[in-house]
Design a protein around this motif. Structure first.
Motif, PDB file in Angstrom:
ATOM      1  N   ILE A 122       0.840  -1.198   0.000  1.00  0.00           N
ATOM      2  CA  ILE A 122       0.000   0.000   0.000  1.00  0.00           C
ATOM      3  C   ILE A 122       0.873   1.246   0.000  1.00  0.00           C
ATOM      4  O   ILE A 122       0.610   2.213  -0.727  1.00  0.00           O
ATOM      5  N   GLU A 123       1.950   1.222   0.773  1.00  0.00           N
ATOM      6  CA  GLU A 123       2.822   2.389   0.871  1.00  0.00           C
ATOM      7  C   GLU A 123       3.453   2.729  -0.478  1.00  0.00           C
ATOM      8  O   GLU A 123       3.472   3.887  -0.900  1.00  0.00           O
ATOM      9  N   ASN A 124       3.951   1.719  -1.187  1.00  0.00           N
ATOM     10  CA  ASN A 124       4.598   1.971  -2.478  1.00  0.00           C
ATOM     11  C   ASN A 124       3.600   2.400  -3.543  1.00  0.00           C
ATOM     12  O   ASN A 124       3.885   3.288  -4.356  1.00  0.00           O
ATOM     13  N   SER A 125       2.425   1.783  -3.548  1.00  0.00           N
ATOM     14  CA  SER A 125       1.419   2.149  -4.552  1.00  0.00           C
ATOM     15  C   SER A 125       0.895   3.560  -4.312  1.00  0.00           C
ATOM     16  O   SER A 125       0.678   4.328  -5.261  1.00  0.00           O
ATOM     17  N   LEU A 126       0.707   3.923  -3.049  1.00  0.00           N
ATOM     18  CA  LEU A 126       0.288   5.290  -2.740  1.00  0.00           C
ATOM     19  C   LEU A 126       1.388   6.294  -3.089  1.00  0.00           C
ATOM     20  O   LEU A 126       1.095   7.421  -3.526  1.00  0.00           O
ATOM     21  N   ALA A 127       2.639   5.914  -2.918  1.00  0.00           N
ATOM     22  CA  ALA A 127       3.743   6.807  -3.267  1.00  0.00           C
ATOM     23  C   ALA A 127       3.729   7.126  -4.761  1.00  0.00           C
ATOM     24  O   ALA A 127       4.015   8.260  -5.177  1.00  0.00           O
ATOM     25  N   GLU A 128       3.374   6.138  -5.569  1.00  0.00           N
ATOM     26  CA  GLU A 128       3.261   6.374  -7.009  1.00  0.00           C
ATOM     27  C   GLU A 128       2.128   7.344  -7.308  1.00  0.00           C
ATOM     28  O   GLU A 128       2.264   8.235  -8.152  1.00  0.00           O
ATOM     29  N   THR A 151     -10.954  -5.212   5.835  1.00  0.00           N
ATOM     30  CA  THR A 151     -11.203  -3.835   5.415  1.00  0.00           C
ATOM     31  C   THR A 151     -10.659  -2.833   6.428  1.00  0.00           C
ATOM     32  O   THR A 151     -10.012  -1.850   6.064  1.00  0.00           O
ATOM     33  N   GLY A 152     -10.912  -3.079   7.710  1.00  0.00           N
ATOM     34  CA  GLY A 152     -10.440  -2.174   8.746  1.00  0.00           C
ATOM     35  C   GLY A 152      -8.931  -2.050   8.750  1.00  0.00           C
ATOM     36  O   GLY A 152      -8.378  -0.964   8.970  1.00  0.00           O
ATOM     37  N   SER A 153      -8.239  -3.144   8.476  1.00  0.00           N
ATOM     38  CA  SER A 153      -6.780  -3.115   8.438  1.00  0.00           C
ATOM     39  C   SER A 153      -6.277  -2.302   7.249  1.00  0.00           C
ATOM     40  O   SER A 153      -5.274  -1.576   7.359  1.00  0.00           O
ATOM     41  N   VAL A 154      -6.967  -2.411   6.108  1.00  0.00           N
ATOM     42  CA  VAL A 154      -6.598  -1.597   4.943  1.00  0.00           C
ATOM     43  C   VAL A 154      -6.774  -0.121   5.259  1.00  0.00           C
ATOM     44  O   VAL A 154      -5.905   0.710   4.964  1.00  0.00           O
ATOM     45  N   TYR A 155      -7.913   0.229   5.870  1.00  0.00           N
ATOM     46  CA  TYR A 155      -8.142   1.626   6.271  1.00  0.00           C
ATOM     47  C   TYR A 155      -6.979   2.141   7.119  1.00  0.00           C
ATOM     48  O   TYR A 155      -6.452   3.233   6.898  1.00  0.00           O
ATOM     49  N   GLU A 156      -6.614   1.351   8.120  1.00  0.00           N
ATOM     50  CA  GLU A 156      -5.579   1.780   9.069  1.00  0.00           C
ATOM     51  C   GLU A 156      -4.244   2.007   8.364  1.00  0.00           C
ATOM     52  O   GLU A 156      -3.544   2.997   8.628  1.00  0.00           O
ATOM     53  N   GLU A 157      -3.883   1.108   7.462  1.00  0.00           N
ATOM     54  CA  GLU A 157      -2.606   1.247   6.765  1.00  0.00           C
ATOM     55  C   GLU A 157      -2.625   2.426   5.799  1.00  0.00           C
ATOM     56  O   GLU A 157      -1.640   3.168   5.704  1.00  0.00           O
ATOM     57  N   VAL A 158      -3.726   2.625   5.078  1.00  0.00           N
ATOM     58  CA  VAL A 158      -3.826   3.771   4.180  1.00  0.00           C
ATOM     59  C   VAL A 158      -3.682   5.075   4.965  1.00  0.00           C
ATOM     60  O   VAL A 158      -2.946   5.987   4.571  1.00  0.00           O
ATOM     61  N   MET A 159      -4.372   5.167   6.099  1.00  0.00           N
ATOM     62  CA  MET A 159      -4.316   6.392   6.893  1.00  0.00           C
ATOM     63  C   MET A 159      -2.941   6.589   7.523  1.00  0.00           C
ATOM     64  O   MET A 159      -2.478   7.719   7.685  1.00  0.00           O
ATOM     65  N   ARG A 160      -2.278   5.491   7.864  1.00  0.00           N
ATOM     66  CA  ARG A 160      -0.909   5.608   8.396  1.00  0.00           C
ATOM     67  C   ARG A 160       0.004   6.247   7.359  1.00  0.00           C
ATOM     68  O   ARG A 160       0.797   7.147   7.670  1.00  0.00           O
ATOM     69  N   VAL A 161      -0.115   5.786   6.129  1.00  0.00           N
ATOM     70  CA  VAL A 161       0.731   6.316   5.059  1.00  0.00           C
ATOM     71  C   VAL A 161       0.371   7.766   4.738  1.00  0.00           C
ATOM     72  O   VAL A 161       1.231   8.642   4.658  1.00  0.00           O
ATOM     73  N   LEU A 162      -0.920   8.044   4.596  1.00  0.00           N
ATOM     74  CA  LEU A 162      -1.346   9.390   4.215  1.00  0.00           C
ATOM     75  C   LEU A 162      -1.064  10.420   5.311  1.00  0.00           C
ATOM     76  O   LEU A 162      -0.892  11.607   5.017  1.00  0.00           O
ATOM     77  N   VAL A 167       0.372  17.216   1.794  1.00  0.00           N
ATOM     78  CA  VAL A 167      -0.882  17.542   1.105  1.00  0.00           C
ATOM     79  C   VAL A 167      -1.670  16.259   0.899  1.00  0.00           C
ATOM     80  O   VAL A 167      -1.178  15.306   0.303  1.00  0.00           O
ATOM     81  N   MET A 168      -2.889  16.233   1.416  1.00  0.00           N
ATOM     82  CA  MET A 168      -3.753  15.071   1.260  1.00  0.00           C
ATOM     83  C   MET A 168      -4.891  15.387   0.303  1.00  0.00           C
ATOM     84  O   MET A 168      -5.606  16.365   0.505  1.00  0.00           O
ATOM     85  N   PRO A 169      -5.080  14.571  -0.725  1.00  0.00           N
ATOM     86  CA  PRO A 169      -6.229  14.773  -1.600  1.00  0.00           C
ATOM     87  C   PRO A 169      -7.497  14.290  -0.913  1.00  0.00           C
ATOM     88  O   PRO A 169      -7.447  13.658   0.159  1.00  0.00           O
ATOM     89  N   GLU A 170      -8.628  14.590  -1.507  1.00  0.00           N
ATOM     90  CA  GLU A 170      -9.893  14.060  -0.996  1.00  0.00           C
ATOM     91  C   GLU A 170      -9.810  12.543  -1.006  1.00  0.00           C
ATOM     92  O   GLU A 170      -9.319  11.947  -1.962  1.00  0.00           O
TER      93      GLU A 170
END
Length: 355
Positions: A122-128, A151-162, A167-170
């Motif tokens: 998730i971290e690398n894909s979001l970095a792209e 799903t909850g774990s995905v939320y947590e990891e996405v928010m950790r990275v963001l 600057v955070m997009p919508e």
């Protein structure tokens, strides 16, 4: 008095504010079926506090001193049975869906595949995606029913990275999609193919299991969840209860398949350890069906959108063997949505439903 818009007033269009990123996320898979890679995957997966929700110290000792050393070699053998020339089916289908969804959505969207555990992370894909100046990111975990451990774990990891971005997009999450008509129709189409070939004595809907304690933790009322008849209907109190969502998925599939009461069963697989998991257990149901003289079973696995270890091996092979040992004669697994056209159409709808 009429107020006229000045000719210099700017209008905001989708093109002027950038593209929308779409992050599609599945659970994950080892990088190879070799023991070191399987051990690495198990450690990352099972050390997630939402997956094994016990104290960090107890979890670390359980995973690193018991499960990873002793289970990894056994799991590696099973992964080698699952592996294809293209690699892990779960990842292969993910890559195919990434490409198909990108084509279906067009140039105003950028689609990236990620895995909650291992690669692509998730971290690398979001970095792209971060480098593209996106105006919005939609995250779609590939789990039809919401659970904290998925799903909850995905939320947590996405928010950790963001949380580390200046600057955070919508940001928008797709929480669940078990009741999306095309998701249901995808499994119905796959099932009807087998139902047209022969009559089956019974239909089994097998979902991935969870410890009962995790279901009880999710009951915000503290008194609604009884792990029983409270799952017989879908309502606002149990809308995030994984067990209730699975039973609701079955009801939707049963309706579209036109099944009669008594000809189908909902059950839960893949339990780990000695603590109670949500019931009924799939292996117990298989023995019960065979004991009743049921000779043919068509098995669905609607908690997975891509074939993987839990579908192809556990349901397709191990449960088939168990059924035949108990006297059953014909066992057929209905494949997951994988890279089907209707699955991609489902994802397009999920991306655009709030655009």
């Amino acid at each position: 008095m009429n107020i006229q818009t000045s000719p210099t007033t700017h209008t905001t269009t989708k093109k002027s504010i950038g593209k929308t990123g779409v992050l599609i996320v599945n659970l994950g898979t080892p990088d190879s079926p070799n023991t070191p890679d399987v051990r690495k995957y198990l450690r990352e997966f099972l050390m997630d506090g939402r997956v094994i929700d016990i104290s960090y110290t107890s979890r670390w000792m359980l995973i690193n001193l018991i499960i990873a050393p002793f289970r990894a070699p056994k799991s590696a053998k099973v992964y080698k049975e699952l592996w294809t020339e293209a690699g892990s089916p779960l990842k292969t289908y993910g890559v195919a869906v990434e490409e198909m969804l990108q084509k279906a959505l067009g140039n105003e969207y950028v689609v990236k595949l990620a895995m909650r555990y291992q690669s692509p992370s998730i971290e690398n894909s979001l970095a792209e995606l971060q480098q593209l100046g996106l105006s919005k990111i939609t995250v779609i975990p590939f789990f039809p029913q919401y659970a904290s451990a998925s799903t909850g774990s995905v939320y947590e990891e996405v928010m950790r990275v963001l949380s580390q971005w200046q600057v955070m997009p919508e940001l928008r999450f797709v929480n669940r999609f078990l009741d999306h008509p095309k998701f249901i129709e995808g499994f119905v189409q796959a099932g009807k193919k087998y139902l047209a070939e022969r009559d089956y004595d019974h239909i089994l809907f097998s979902y991935h299991g969870l410890p009962e304690r995790q279901i009880l933790k999710g009951d915000y009322t503290g008194k609604q969840c009884k792990l029983g008849s409270c799952c017989d209907t879908a309502n606002r109190h149990n809308q995030f209860c994984y067990r209730a969502q699975c039973f609701e998925t079955t009801r939707l599939l049963v309706k579209e398949l036109g099944l009669e009461e008594g000809t189908y069963t909902t059950a839960f697989q893949s339990r780990l350890g000695k603590t109670p998991w949500i019931k009924p257990y799939t292996d117990d149901i298989i023995k019960e069906l065979a004991g009743r003289g049921i000779k043919s079973v068509l098995a669905f696995s609607p908690s997975f959108v891509a074939d993987c270890l839990e579908t192809t091996i556990e349901i397709g092979d191990e449960y088939k063997e168990l059924f035949e040992e108990q006297g059953g004669e014909h066992w057929q697994l209905v494949e997951s949505l994988n890279d089907s056209k209707i699955w991609v159409e489902t994802l397009v709808d999920l991306v655009k439903q709030e655009a």
